[in-house]
Design a protein around this motif. Structure first.
Motif, PDB file in Angstrom:
ATOM      1  N   LEU A  13       5.721 -12.085  15.138  1.00 20.70           N
ATOM      2  CA  LEU A  13       5.246 -13.294  14.441  1.00 20.70           C
ATOM      3  C   LEU A  13       3.769 -13.173  14.100  1.00 20.70           C
ATOM      4  O   LEU A  13       3.342 -13.567  13.004  1.00 20.70           O
ATOM      5  N   GLN A  14       2.991 -12.636  15.010  1.00 21.18           N
ATOM      6  CA  GLN A  14       1.567 -12.419  14.732  1.00 21.18           C
ATOM      7  C   GLN A  14       1.401 -11.428  13.585  1.00 21.18           C
ATOM      8  O   GLN A  14       0.547 -11.608  12.714  1.00 21.18           O
ATOM      9  N   CYS A  15       2.233 -10.415  13.575  1.00 17.56           N
ATOM     10  CA  CYS A  15       2.188  -9.420  12.503  1.00 17.56           C
ATOM     11  C   CYS A  15       2.594 -10.045  11.175  1.00 17.56           C
ATOM     12  O   CYS A  15       1.998  -9.761  10.133  1.00 17.56           O
ATOM     13  N   PHE A  16       3.595 -10.907  11.208  1.00 22.30           N
ATOM     14  CA  PHE A  16       4.033 -11.613  10.003  1.00 22.30           C
ATOM     15  C   PHE A  16       2.903 -12.476   9.453  1.00 22.30           C
ATOM     16  O   PHE A  16       2.642 -12.488   8.250  1.00 22.30           O
ATOM     17  N   SER A  52      12.050  -6.303  10.424  1.00 19.17           N
ATOM     18  CA  SER A  52      11.748  -5.725   9.103  1.00 19.17           C
ATOM     19  C   SER A  52      10.257  -5.818   8.788  1.00 19.17           C
ATOM     20  O   SER A  52       9.706  -4.944   8.121  1.00 19.17           O
ATOM     21  N   VAL A  53       9.609  -6.868   9.279  1.00 20.64           N
ATOM     22  CA  VAL A  53       8.156  -6.988   9.107  1.00 20.64           C
ATOM     23  C   VAL A  53       7.465  -5.841   9.836  1.00 20.64           C
ATOM     24  O   VAL A  53       6.584  -5.173   9.286  1.00 20.64           O
ATOM     25  N   LEU A  54       7.883  -5.591  11.074  1.00 22.05           N
ATOM     26  CA  LEU A  54       7.280  -4.491  11.833  1.00 22.05           C
ATOM     27  C   LEU A  54       7.566  -3.152  11.166  1.00 22.05           C
ATOM     28  O   LEU A  54       6.670  -2.303  11.074  1.00 22.05           O
ATOM     29  N   TRP A  63      -2.503   0.193   8.191  1.00 29.79           N
ATOM     30  CA  TRP A  63      -2.068  -1.191   8.405  1.00 29.79           C
ATOM     31  C   TRP A  63      -1.880  -1.446   9.891  1.00 29.79           C
ATOM     32  O   TRP A  63      -2.276  -2.497  10.400  1.00 29.79           O
ATOM     33  N   VAL A  64      -1.275  -0.490  10.583  1.00 28.95           N
ATOM     34  CA  VAL A  64      -1.063  -0.619  12.029  1.00 28.95           C
ATOM     35  C   VAL A  64      -2.402  -0.744  12.740  1.00 28.95           C
ATOM     36  O   VAL A  64      -2.605  -1.641  13.568  1.00 28.95           O
ATOM     37  N   ILE A  65      -3.325   0.132  12.400  1.00 34.23           N
ATOM     38  CA  ILE A  65      -4.638   0.134  13.042  1.00 34.23           C
ATOM     39  C   ILE A  65      -5.368  -1.174  12.766  1.00 34.23           C
ATOM     40  O   ILE A  65      -5.958  -1.770  13.670  1.00 34.23           O
ATOM     41  N   ASP A  66      -5.316  -1.642  11.518  1.00 34.43           N
ATOM     42  CA  ASP A  66      -5.980  -2.901  11.167  1.00 34.43           C
ATOM     43  C   ASP A  66      -5.395  -4.078  11.944  1.00 34.43           C
ATOM     44  O   ASP A  66      -6.138  -4.897  12.486  1.00 34.43           O
ATOM     45  N   PHE A  67      -4.057  -4.169  11.983  1.00 35.17           N
ATOM     46  CA  PHE A  67      -3.426  -5.265  12.712  1.00 35.17           C
ATOM     47  C   PHE A  67      -3.780  -5.199  14.197  1.00 35.17           C
ATOM     48  O   PHE A  67      -4.171  -6.206  14.798  1.00 35.17           O
ATOM     49  N   CYS A  68      -3.626  -4.039  14.789  1.00 33.67           N
ATOM     50  CA  CYS A  68      -3.856  -3.899  16.231  1.00 33.67           C
ATOM     51  C   CYS A  68      -5.306  -4.194  16.595  1.00 33.67           C
ATOM     52  O   CYS A  68      -5.566  -4.846  17.615  1.00 33.67           O
ATOM     53  N   ASP A  76       0.175   1.419  19.679  1.00 38.37           N
ATOM     54  CA  ASP A  76       1.620   1.617  19.776  1.00 38.37           C
ATOM     55  C   ASP A  76       2.384   0.318  20.077  1.00 38.37           C
ATOM     56  O   ASP A  76       3.597   0.337  20.256  1.00 38.37           O
ATOM     57  N   ALA A  77       1.685  -0.795  20.099  1.00 39.50           N
ATOM     58  CA  ALA A  77       2.319  -2.074  20.443  1.00 39.50           C
ATOM     59  C   ALA A  77       3.406  -2.460  19.446  1.00 39.50           C
ATOM     60  O   ALA A  77       4.458  -2.978  19.847  1.00 39.50           O
ATOM     61  N   LEU A  78       3.186  -2.220  18.166  1.00 43.13           N
ATOM     62  CA  LEU A  78       4.191  -2.570  17.162  1.00 43.13           C
ATOM     63  C   LEU A  78       5.455  -1.742  17.354  1.00 43.13           C
ATOM     64  O   LEU A  78       6.571  -2.262  17.259  1.00 43.13           O
ATOM     65  N   MET A  79       5.287  -0.465  17.649  1.00 42.67           N
ATOM     66  CA  MET A  79       6.438   0.399  17.871  1.00 42.67           C
ATOM     67  C   MET A  79       7.225  -0.056  19.101  1.00 42.67           C
ATOM     68  O   MET A  79       8.450  -0.130  19.070  1.00 42.67           O
ATOM     69  N   ARG A  80       6.512  -0.402  20.163  1.00 40.29           N
ATOM     70  CA  ARG A  80       7.187  -0.855  21.375  1.00 40.29           C
ATOM     71  C   ARG A  80       7.915  -2.176  21.139  1.00 40.29           C
ATOM     72  O   ARG A  80       9.035  -2.370  21.608  1.00 40.29           O
ATOM     73  N   ALA A  81       7.292  -3.070  20.376  1.00 42.66           N
ATOM     74  CA  ALA A  81       7.944  -4.342  20.049  1.00 42.66           C
ATOM     75  C   ALA A  81       9.172  -4.096  19.183  1.00 42.66           C
ATOM     76  O   ALA A  81      10.227  -4.718  19.391  1.00 42.66           O
ATOM     77  N   ARG A  82       9.067  -3.180  18.248  1.00 40.87           N
ATOM     78  CA  ARG A  82      10.184  -2.909  17.337  1.00 40.87           C
ATOM     79  C   ARG A  82      11.393  -2.403  18.092  1.00 40.87           C
ATOM     80  O   ARG A  82      12.534  -2.713  17.754  1.00 40.87           O
ATOM     81  N   MET A  83      11.173  -1.620  19.135  1.00 48.04           N
ATOM     82  CA  MET A  83      12.271  -1.062  19.917  1.00 48.04           C
ATOM     83  C   MET A  83      13.083  -2.144  20.621  1.00 48.04           C
ATOM     84  O   MET A  83      14.254  -1.947  20.932  1.00 48.04           O
ATOM     85  N   VAL A  84      12.480  -3.311  20.858  1.00 52.60           N
ATOM     86  CA  VAL A  84      13.152  -4.401  21.561  1.00 52.60           C
ATOM     87  C   VAL A  84      13.959  -5.275  20.602  1.00 52.60           C
ATOM     88  O   VAL A  84      15.002  -5.814  20.971  1.00 52.60           O
ATOM     89  N   LEU A  85      13.510  -5.386  19.368  1.00 50.71           N
ATOM     90  CA  LEU A  85      14.174  -6.255  18.401  1.00 50.71           C
ATOM     91  C   LEU A  85      15.453  -5.605  17.870  1.00 50.71           C
ATOM     92  O   LEU A  85      15.599  -4.376  17.920  1.00 50.71           O
TER      93      LEU A  85
END
Length: 94
Positions: A13-16, A52-54, A63-68, A76-85
């Motif tokens: 949601l934060q990424c969205f 799909s946003v992730l 984009w990953v670096i900017d968001f993080c 690697d937080a986005l990748m770890r979150a994506r693995m759960v969804l």
């Protein structure tokens, strides 16, 4: 950092919100995914949409670096979150 569904959805949601705040990037996401403005409004509560946003943001390292950096999380937080969804499970072909 926790690998729970709640963590993943919150980070997504934060990424969205981050994506929606980038006027040049949001239309690219919409065009690539085929979502409409109505889909964007409804998607915030859908774990599949959030995945799909992730997926989209993870297509570009900058984009990953900017968001993080903006949210104080590891790169690697986005990748770890994506693995759960839904749909983010690692595929084992053997």
């Amino acid at each position: 950092m926790s690998h729970t569904q709640e963590f993943a959805e919150t980070l997504a949601l934060q990424c969205f919100a981050w994506l929606a705040g980038h006027e040049e990037l949001l239309p690219i996401f919409m065009g690539a995914s085929g979502v409409t403005e109505d889909d964007l409004r409804q998607g915030a509560g859908d774990p599949v949409f959030l995945g799909s946003v992730l997926d989209f943001v993870m297509m570009d390292d900058s984009w990953v670096i900017d968001f993080c950096a903006a949210h104080g999380v590891e790169n690697d937080a986005l990748m770890r979150a994506r693995m759960v969804l839904p749909g983010g499970e690692q595929v084992n072909w053997t």
